[in-house]
Design a protein around this motif. Structure first.
Motif, mmCIF file in Angstrom:
data_model
loop_
_atom_site.group_PDB
_atom_site.id
_atom_site.type_symbol
_atom_site.label_atom_id
_atom_site.label_comp_id
_atom_site.label_asym_id
_atom_site.label_seq_id
_atom_site.Cartn_x
_atom_site.Cartn_y
_atom_site.Cartn_z
ATOM 1 N N TYR A 1 -113.863 1.763 20.621
ATOM 2 C CA TYR A 1 -113.287 1.634 19.282
ATOM 3 C C TYR A 1 -112.995 0.171 18.989
ATOM 4 N N GLY A 2 -113.416 -0.301 17.799
ATOM 5 C CA GLY A 2 -113.259 -1.701 17.436
ATOM 6 C C GLY A 2 -112.266 -1.909 16.319
ATOM 7 N N ASP A 3 -112.728 -2.503 15.236
ATOM 8 C CA ASP A 3 -111.882 -2.892 14.114
ATOM 9 C C ASP A 3 -111.072 -1.705 13.594
ATOM 10 N N PHE A 4 -109.822 -1.981 13.232
ATOM 11 C CA PHE A 4 -108.904 -1.035 12.595
ATOM 12 C C PHE A 4 -108.363 0.041 13.536
ATOM 13 N N SER A 5 -108.536 -0.077 14.848
ATOM 14 C CA SER A 5 -108.129 1.009 15.748
ATOM 15 C C SER A 5 -106.884 0.692 16.565
ATOM 16 N N SER A 6 -106.127 -0.336 16.206
ATOM 17 C CA SER A 6 -104.973 -0.719 17.017
ATOM 18 C C SER A 6 -103.939 0.394 17.118
ATOM 19 N N LYS B 1 -100.382 21.344 37.335
ATOM 20 C CA LYS B 1 -100.892 21.284 35.963
ATOM 21 C C LYS B 1 -100.203 20.202 35.128
ATOM 22 N N THR B 2 -99.831 19.109 35.786
ATOM 23 C CA THR B 2 -99.166 17.998 35.114
ATOM 24 C C THR B 2 -99.844 16.697 35.497
ATOM 25 N N GLU B 3 -100.100 15.854 34.494
ATOM 26 C CA GLU B 3 -100.798 14.594 34.707
ATOM 27 C C GLU B 3 -99.975 13.467 34.085
ATOM 28 N N PHE B 4 -100.053 12.271 34.710
ATOM 29 C CA PHE B 4 -99.285 11.116 34.259
ATOM 30 C C PHE B 4 -100.240 9.966 33.943
ATOM 31 N N TYR B 5 -99.843 9.136 32.962
ATOM 32 C CA TYR B 5 -100.743 8.093 32.466
ATOM 33 C C TYR B 5 -99.985 6.777 32.276
ATOM 34 N N ILE B 6 -100.681 5.693 32.573
ATOM 35 C CA ILE B 6 -100.245 4.353 32.199
ATOM 36 C C ILE B 6 -101.409 3.703 31.464
ATOM 37 N N ASN B 7 -101.170 3.226 30.248
ATOM 38 C CA ASN B 7 -102.237 2.662 29.417
ATOM 39 C C ASN B 7 -101.860 1.259 28.962
ATOM 40 N N LEU B 8 -102.817 0.330 29.104
ATOM 41 C CA LEU B 8 -102.648 -1.039 28.640
ATOM 42 C C LEU B 8 -103.936 -1.458 27.938
ATOM 43 N N GLY B 9 -103.815 -2.202 26.859
ATOM 44 C CA GLY B 9 -105.031 -2.641 26.182
ATOM 45 C C GLY B 9 -104.744 -3.564 25.024
ATOM 46 N N GLU B 10 -105.786 -4.230 24.590
ATOM 47 C CA GLU B 10 -105.711 -5.114 23.437
ATOM 48 C C GLU B 10 -106.698 -4.646 22.386
ATOM 49 N N GLY B 11 -106.295 -4.757 21.115
ATOM 50 C CA GLY B 11 -107.153 -4.399 20.000
ATOM 51 C C GLY B 11 -107.100 -5.484 18.943
ATOM 52 N N PHE B 12 -107.556 -5.162 17.736
ATOM 53 C CA PHE B 12 -107.546 -6.154 16.664
ATOM 54 C C PHE B 12 -107.764 -5.469 15.325
ATOM 55 N N HIS B 13 -107.432 -6.186 14.266
ATOM 56 C CA HIS B 13 -107.934 -5.840 12.946
ATOM 57 C C HIS B 13 -108.461 -7.111 12.293
ATOM 58 N N SER B 14 -109.436 -6.944 11.435
ATOM 59 C CA SER B 14 -109.977 -8.078 10.700
ATOM 60 C C SER B 14 -109.161 -8.292 9.434
ATOM 61 N N ASN B 15 -109.148 -9.518 8.951
ATOM 62 C CA ASN B 15 -108.510 -9.840 7.679
ATOM 63 C C ASN B 15 -109.555 -9.872 6.571
ATOM 64 N N ASP B 16 -109.107 -9.751 5.343
ATOM 65 C CA ASP B 16 -109.984 -9.849 4.179
ATOM 66 C C ASP B 16 -110.774 -11.158 4.260
ATOM 67 N N ALA B 17 -112.092 -11.070 4.110
ATOM 68 C CA ALA B 17 -112.951 -12.247 4.258
ATOM 69 C C ALA B 17 -112.547 -13.369 3.313
ATOM 70 N N ARG B 18 -112.112 -13.027 2.103
ATOM 71 C CA ARG B 18 -111.744 -14.054 1.136
ATOM 72 C C ARG B 18 -110.554 -14.871 1.624
ATOM 73 N N SER B 19 -109.625 -14.214 2.323
ATOM 74 C CA SER B 19 -108.430 -14.920 2.792
ATOM 75 C C SER B 19 -108.738 -15.849 3.960
ATOM 76 N N THR B 20 -109.903 -15.692 4.606
ATOM 77 C CA THR B 20 -110.249 -16.560 5.735
ATOM 78 C C THR B 20 -110.908 -17.868 5.293
ATOM 79 N N HIS C 1 -103.900 2.028 3.067
ATOM 80 C CA HIS C 1 -104.997 2.977 2.849
ATOM 81 C C HIS C 1 -105.942 3.065 4.043
ATOM 82 N N GLY C 2 -105.513 2.575 5.220
ATOM 83 C CA GLY C 2 -106.356 2.736 6.398
ATOM 84 C C GLY C 2 -106.326 1.599 7.385
ATOM 85 N N THR C 3 -105.647 0.503 7.083
ATOM 86 C CA THR C 3 -105.591 -0.615 8.016
ATOM 87 C C THR C 3 -104.987 -0.155 9.339
#
Length: 705
Positions: free
Chosen positions: A159-164, A454-473, A110-112
């Motif tokens: 962009y932070g949580d949930f954006s991986s 009219k042509t462009e090229f891209y290389i993208n690298l990055g790290e992201g994250f998602h949080s876990n349910d607080a109860r499970s931690t 539903h959105g993770t």
């Protein structure tokens, strides 16, 4: 609830004081750099899907303007997000519940891992009763949308949580050129009424809208779904200096027909649109207040927004029927009451370093969630046993820096770093309580080459994250709902992801913009669906490799053609572990719910005389239901269309049809163990599915004033 709301407002007030201090310090940033003053354009989301060469930082981003969004046929408002190439939006329950999302081979539940905002407010909810990142968009009003901006992958520092996997931002208009009064009727008791208008008030503009919806759906047990939705939004200022204040209110309720066991349909116990527990139900109420500010100078831009959301949700579901309790049944109630307060601030300035143009952005994002969340065993919506009752407080603080550097005329980089801190407190009446925290630092780097021809090229690298349910931690107790499972093992609060991709975007053919992306996405822990509990849990590391091909063609002012195609190979990593389905044990590296291929084709007619309309075909590829792929869901193809006629500048009529091929496909399918009356105590492994709604039609009469 009033006390909780006051606490949230107090927290928001403290955040607002901090925000003023941050903005004051940012206002002292130097305005002149060695090499002179460079003019900074007002940062507005204006680029469309056909106008991004030379402006985008990757091949996977774009913006769908208002006309493109509103031209699409839709059954549920969340489906409008499918303007994002490769995104599939479905539903595994009745109306009033958050949609199910699929993108880049990830069943986003539903959105993770898909970050969604509306009018600057984050919709994903941490530690939601029904699933981590739960994102209910039913309060969105399509006619108020200005544009939808999308970005994919963990490559953007703001962009932070949930954006991986991606992030989608929905922006509302400040004014309407004409007021709107609309009435819609359709099959299965569908009714919708909308009244929206904007007026000049003082030095600004007041926008207001109210919406009412009723729908029974095709279900044997009518949904009797009703929602009332309202927006009041005041904006004043100009393109450089502006303030916005908004209030929103939304409430809905209805009977929910969830996924059903395939054998129950095959044996004639129910029809495809029947239910095995007619008392399943959903209720949601949401209120919000928000404010936004923007200030622009010759070479700087400062933006900030603050909001507070009060939300209540109650879901009654039964996915396994009589497996755990053969007498009372397995229905459970998930309830959630929360107050979320947050503010975001950023400052961007341009300059010239050693003859090179640069643009720097610093930002901060703060959020507090005060959550009361529970899980109960129920029968016919009546309480039998309290399984979980928790008071969770989650507070996150983030800071980020982003630098765009033009090394040469045809080469620029965008480098960023984001630092996130999450603090968790859980006071539980049914399990152990405690506190924990976690932090993470996330580097980002985008390399952009061109444009040439009219042509462009891209290389993208990055790290992201998602949080876990607080109860499970924190939780180390034995689950009351599943005492055979043994003690819980606490999990890490923040889970890292890593993304890599190369891509290209071209507009060399007049009127056509095409983009091609090859990507790889790695998760340190996969969130896995547990069908017998109706929840997710952290699983094995995973990796996805795939490509996306998107095209937007505008051969004439009155015709648009878009075509998207994507394929992803998804696998779990590391040693194979046994997975239990009742008495069946399977081994494998397939990821249940990981869609392999998706595609869409749309043809849109824009004001061809008095006519307008759109025809769309959507393809959803197959996906494994078990880790060994011995159970597999097939593909589906859906056709939908609308046709409109303008009688005058004030009156229009629109006829919309969905599932015009009357496909018998499934919106979503799972494989797990359930038990019908009279079956063995250990239950039966089976495919459980939510059918696509049959052919449907809706007729709208629209009056513009």
């Amino acid at each position: 609830m009033i006390v909780d709301c006051c606490k949230g407002i107090g927290k928001a007030a403290r955040y607002f004081a901090m925000l003023l201090a941050v903005l004051y310090s940012l206002s002292l940033a130097p305005q002149v750099y060695a090499g002179g003053i460079q003019t900074l354009d007002v940062v507005e989301v204006t680029d469309t899907t056909e106008n991004l060469v030379g402006a985008a930082d990757s091949a996977n981003e774009g913006t769908a303007p208002r006309e493109e969004v509103l031209s699409r046929p839709w059954s549920r408002v969340g489906e409008l997000l499918e303007v994002t190439p490769g995104l599939i939006v479905t539903q595994h329950s009745g109306e009033g519940k958050a949609n199910q999302y699929f993108l880049r081979g990830v069943n986003l539940d539903h959105g993770t891992d898909l970050r969604l905002t509306i009018d600057g407010m984050l919709c994903n909810e941490r530690t939601n009763a029904h699933g981590q990142g739960y994102c209910d968009l039913n309060f969105m009003i399509p006619e108020l949308i200005s544009n939808i901006q999308y970005r994919k992958g963990p490559y953007y520092a703001d962009y932070g949580d949930f954006s991986s996997v991606g992030a989608i931002d929905v922006y509302y208009v400040d004014t309407l050129t004409q007021g709107i009064a609309q009435a819609t009727v359709g099959f299965d008791g569908y009714e919708r009424g909308l009244l929206a208008d904007s007026i000049k008030l003082g030095n600004g503009n007041l926008l207001g809208a109210v919406e009412y919806v009723h729908n029974n759906g095709p279900w044997v047990n009518p949904a009797d779904f009703r929602k009332i939705n309202g927006v009041l939004r005041y904006t004043f200022g100009d393109a450089k200096d502006r303030f916005t204040f908004a209030g929103m209110a939304y409430t809905s309720q209805g009977v929910a027909t969830n996924q059903v066991a395939e054998r129950a349909v095959d044996e004639g116990l129910i029809s495809r649109f029947g239910t095995l527990d007619p008392s399943d139900f959903t209720f949601t109420r949401r209120y919000s207040l928000s404010g936004a500010w923007q200030h622009t100078t010759a070479n700087s831009l400062t933006k900030a927004n603050i909001y507070i959301i009060d939300k209540t949700m109650q879901l009654f579901s039964n996915f396994t029927y009589f497996l755990d309790d053969p007498i009372h049944g397995d229905q459970f109630e998930q309830w959630d009451r929360r107050t979320t307060s947050a503010f975001n601030a950023s400052h961007t300035w341009t300059g010239n370093w050693g003859g090179h143009e640069v643009e720097n952005t610093v930002g901060t994002q703060l959020q507090n969630d005060n959550i009361f969340v529970g899980l109960n065993h129920t029968e016919d919506r009546q309480l039998l046993t309290v399984w979980r009752n928790d008071h969770v407080v989650e507070t996150s603080e983030a800071a980020y820096f982003q630098n765009t550097f033009h090394w040469f005329d045809k080469f620029r980089t965008e480098a960023g770093i984001r630092v996130e801190l999450l603090q968790i407190s859980d006071r539980s009446e049914t399990a152990n309580s405690g506190r924990t925290s976690d932090s993470i630092a996330l580097p980002k780097l985008n390399l952009i080459f061109g444009p040439w021809a009219k042509t462009e090229f891209y290389i993208n690298l990055g790290e992201g994250f998602h949080s876990n349910d607080a109860r499970s931690t924190i939780d180390t107790s034995v689950p009351v709902s599943d005492p055979q499972a043994g003690p819980n093992q606490p999990v890490q609060p923040l889970v890292r992801s890593k993304g890599y991709e190369i891509g290209a975007r071209t507009a060399i053919i007049p009127g056509l913009e095409s983009s091609l992306t090859f990507f790889r996405l790695h998760f340190d822990s996969e969130l896995e669906w547990e069908g017998d509990k109706g929840e997710t849990s952290p699983g094995r590391p995973s990796q996805r490799t795939g490509f996306e091909f998107a095209n937007y063609y505008n051969p004439t002012p009155w015709l648009t053609i878009d075509f998207d195609l994507a394929y992803t190979k998804a696998r779990s990593l590391g040693p194979q572990v046994p997975v239990q389905y009742g008495t069946l044990t399977v081994y494998g590296n397939y990821i249940p719910g990981a869609v392999e291929g998706v595609g869409s084709l749309g043809v849109t007619l824009h004001d061809y005389g008095p006519f307008f309309g759109s025809v769309r075909v959507r393809y959803l590829g197959g996906y494994p239901l078990t880790e060994d792929n011995s159970q597999h869901e097939g593909h589906s193809t859906l056709l939908e269309a609308n046709i409109g006629y303008k009688f005058s500048k004030h009156v229009s009529v629109v006829l919309q049809g969905t599932n015009l091929l009357n496909s018998k496909a499934s919106d979503i399918a799972y494989y797990y163990t359930s038990r019908l009356p009279g079956e063995p105590a250990e239950g039966v492994n089976d495919r459980h599915f939510k059918p696509v709604e049959p052919i449907n039609a809706r007729l709208s009469l629209i009056y513009y004033f």
